[in-house]
Each structure stands twice: as C-alpha cells, then as structure tokens.
Design a protein around this motif. Sequence first.
Motif, PDB file in Angstrom:
ATOM      1  N   ILE A   1       0.820  -1.218   0.000  1.00 18.58           N
ATOM      2  CA  ILE A   1       0.000   0.000   0.000  1.00 18.58           C
ATOM      3  C   ILE A   1       0.858   1.273   0.000  1.00 18.58           C
ATOM      4  O   ILE A   1       0.357   2.364   0.218  1.00 18.58           O
ATOM      5  N   GLY A   2       2.171   1.111  -0.235  1.00 22.19           N
ATOM      6  CA  GLY A   2       3.044   2.266  -0.385  1.00 22.19           C
ATOM      7  C   GLY A   2       3.567   2.863   0.912  1.00 22.19           C
ATOM      8  O   GLY A   2       4.076   3.981   0.916  1.00 22.19           O
ATOM      9  N   LYS A   3       3.467   2.156   2.006  1.00 22.56           N
ATOM     10  CA  LYS A   3       3.967   2.657   3.293  1.00 22.56           C
ATOM     11  C   LYS A   3       5.320   2.009   3.592  1.00 22.56           C
ATOM     12  O   LYS A   3       5.452   1.201   4.512  1.00 22.56           O
ATOM     13  N   HIS A   4       6.322   2.410   2.830  1.00 25.37           N
ATOM     14  CA  HIS A   4       7.648   1.800   2.929  1.00 25.37           C
ATOM     15  C   HIS A   4       8.365   2.162   4.237  1.00 25.37           C
ATOM     16  O   HIS A   4       9.087   1.330   4.799  1.00 25.37           O
ATOM     17  N   LEU A   5       8.179   3.382   4.714  1.00 28.87           N
ATOM     18  CA  LEU A   5       8.807   3.796   5.969  1.00 28.87           C
ATOM     19  C   LEU A   5       8.261   2.966   7.140  1.00 28.87           C
ATOM     20  O   LEU A   5       9.027   2.465   7.973  1.00 28.87           O
ATOM     21  N   GLU A   6       6.939   2.793   7.178  1.00 30.94           N
ATOM     22  CA  GLU A   6       6.322   1.985   8.232  1.00 30.94           C
ATOM     23  C   GLU A   6       6.790   0.535   8.155  1.00 30.94           C
ATOM     24  O   GLU A   6       7.054  -0.105   9.181  1.00 30.94           O
ATOM     25  N   ALA A   7       6.913   0.032   6.925  1.00 31.21           N
ATOM     26  CA  ALA A   7       7.386  -1.346   6.729  1.00 31.21           C
ATOM     27  C   ALA A   7       8.796  -1.515   7.283  1.00 31.21           C
ATOM     28  O   ALA A   7       9.097  -2.485   8.001  1.00 31.21           O
ATOM     29  N   LYS A   8       9.668  -0.554   6.989  1.00 31.82           N
ATOM     30  CA  LYS A   8      11.056  -0.618   7.450  1.00 31.82           C
ATOM     31  C   LYS A   8      11.139  -0.517   8.969  1.00 31.82           C
ATOM     32  O   LYS A   8      11.871  -1.274   9.610  1.00 31.82           O
ATOM     33  N   ARG A   9      10.382   0.417   9.549  1.00 26.99           N
ATOM     34  CA  ARG A   9      10.390   0.578  11.011  1.00 26.99           C
ATOM     35  C   ARG A   9       9.911  -0.687  11.716  1.00 26.99           C
ATOM     36  O   ARG A   9      10.512  -1.130  12.683  1.00 26.99           O
ATOM     37  N   LEU A  10       8.822  -1.246  11.226  1.00 33.58           N
ATOM     38  CA  LEU A  10       8.272  -2.463  11.813  1.00 33.58           C
ATOM     39  C   LEU A  10       9.261  -3.618  11.705  1.00 33.58           C
ATOM     40  O   LEU A  10       9.535  -4.317  12.686  1.00 33.58           O
ATOM     41  N   GLU A  11       9.828  -3.785  10.536  1.00 31.80           N
ATOM     42  CA  GLU A  11      10.780  -4.881  10.319  1.00 31.80           C
ATOM     43  C   GLU A  11      12.010  -4.726  11.224  1.00 31.80           C
ATOM     44  O   GLU A  11      12.447  -5.694  11.852  1.00 31.80           O
ATOM     45  N   ASP A  12      12.552  -3.526  11.323  1.00 30.11           N
ATOM     46  CA  ASP A  12      13.728  -3.287  12.169  1.00 30.11           C
ATOM     47  C   ASP A  12      13.422  -3.567  13.633  1.00 30.11           C
ATOM     48  O   ASP A  12      14.189  -4.230  14.328  1.00 30.11           O
ATOM     49  N   ARG A  13      12.293  -3.041  14.118  1.00 30.78           N
ATOM     50  CA  ARG A  13      11.941  -3.191  15.530  1.00 30.78           C
ATOM     51  C   ARG A  13      11.701  -4.660  15.899  1.00 30.78           C
ATOM     52  O   ARG A  13      12.221  -5.165  16.875  1.00 30.78           O
ATOM     53  N   VAL A  14      10.881  -5.324  15.110  1.00 31.73           N
ATOM     54  CA  VAL A  14      10.530  -6.713  15.429  1.00 31.73           C
ATOM     55  C   VAL A  14      11.745  -7.622  15.263  1.00 31.73           C
ATOM     56  O   VAL A  14      11.969  -8.523  16.075  1.00 31.73           O
TER      57      VAL A  14
END
Length: 186
Positions: A146-159
């Motif tokens: 859905i084009g939310k690349h920043l959220e994807a990166k933050r979530l992936e890094d944190r988890v």
Amino acid sequence: LERDDVIIVASVSCIYGIGNPVSFRENVIKIKKGEVLGRNRFLHLLVGSLYSRTTAAFLRGNFRVKGDVVDINLAYADYSLRVIFFDDEIEEIEYFKTSTRKKLESLDAITIYPSNMFVTNADTMKNSIIQIQEDMVRQVDYFKEIGKHLEAKRLEDRVTYDLEMMRELGYCSGIENYSRYFDGRR
C-alpha cells in the motif's frame, strides 16, 4: 504464588496480560541450606529464570560468581542474595546490602522468583518467535503493497531486533506486547 488469600483487582497486566502464571511458577527456584545442588546446575536455573551473569555492573536481575559464591541482585528486592556452596551442597544462604556487601540476615531457605514476569519455556519461546516472524513478514509485505515503505522498514527493524533479543536473552524490552503469542491467544 505463596498465598491463596489475595485477589489482584487491577494492574498494568490487565492491558497486556501478565506472563503465564504456570510458566512463571515453573521457573521459581526454591533452595535450602544443606541441599545438594551443584553450583553449575544452580547457575542454569538462574539463567532459566532470566537472570544474567555479569562481571561488570551488578544491576537488578544480574548474578555474579566468584568461586563457590553466587551473588544475585534480585529483580524484585532492595537487597541481594548470596548463596555459598561447598562442593555440591548449599552451605550458606544470606541477604546482603547490595551497595556495601554487608550481611543482613542468614536464611535456612529461600524462594527466588524470576527476573522477569514473561518467563517461558524453550518450546513456547521457539514457537512464538516463529509466529511473530511470520506475522511481521505479512504485515511488512502489506505495508509495502500500500506504499507505506517507511512503516514497513520501522516495523521490520523493531521486530527483528526484538526477536534477536528473545533468542539471545529470553526476553526483550516491551515483551508484553507479544504476550498473545506466548499464551496462544488470537
């Protein structure tokens, strides 16, 4: 865990669900003076209860070993515990003031509670990590879709960081946010 006449009305655990009481109880360590328990076995029990061995700063939830003496900075008390071994026998148990190392009291027996409320067994941890990782991948893919690349990166890094901590230490900061995985809830 030692009294059956107490009812907890409300706490932060109401939001996330406190650690599983059965797993917590399984990781409580009970020792007594004169008991035959190898020092190395005792150290393994401490690690299983999420205490960390240290040679540096003696913080809450840490333990240190010098020969046959094991000092434990209890996670839930304002004093520390010293367990002295002679071969495979517990020779002495005593409380001491953490800052001065001054002996406060000798004990015949003690119950040592886990360092963290979210203690669990190895199988539950392994299965939870797999489920958390699978859910993370699905959510990251969705965010990217859905084009939310920043959220994807933050979530992936944190988890990913949290999962590394769980694998290495058995817990991570904010582990209560993953409590449904450990309890098998939807």
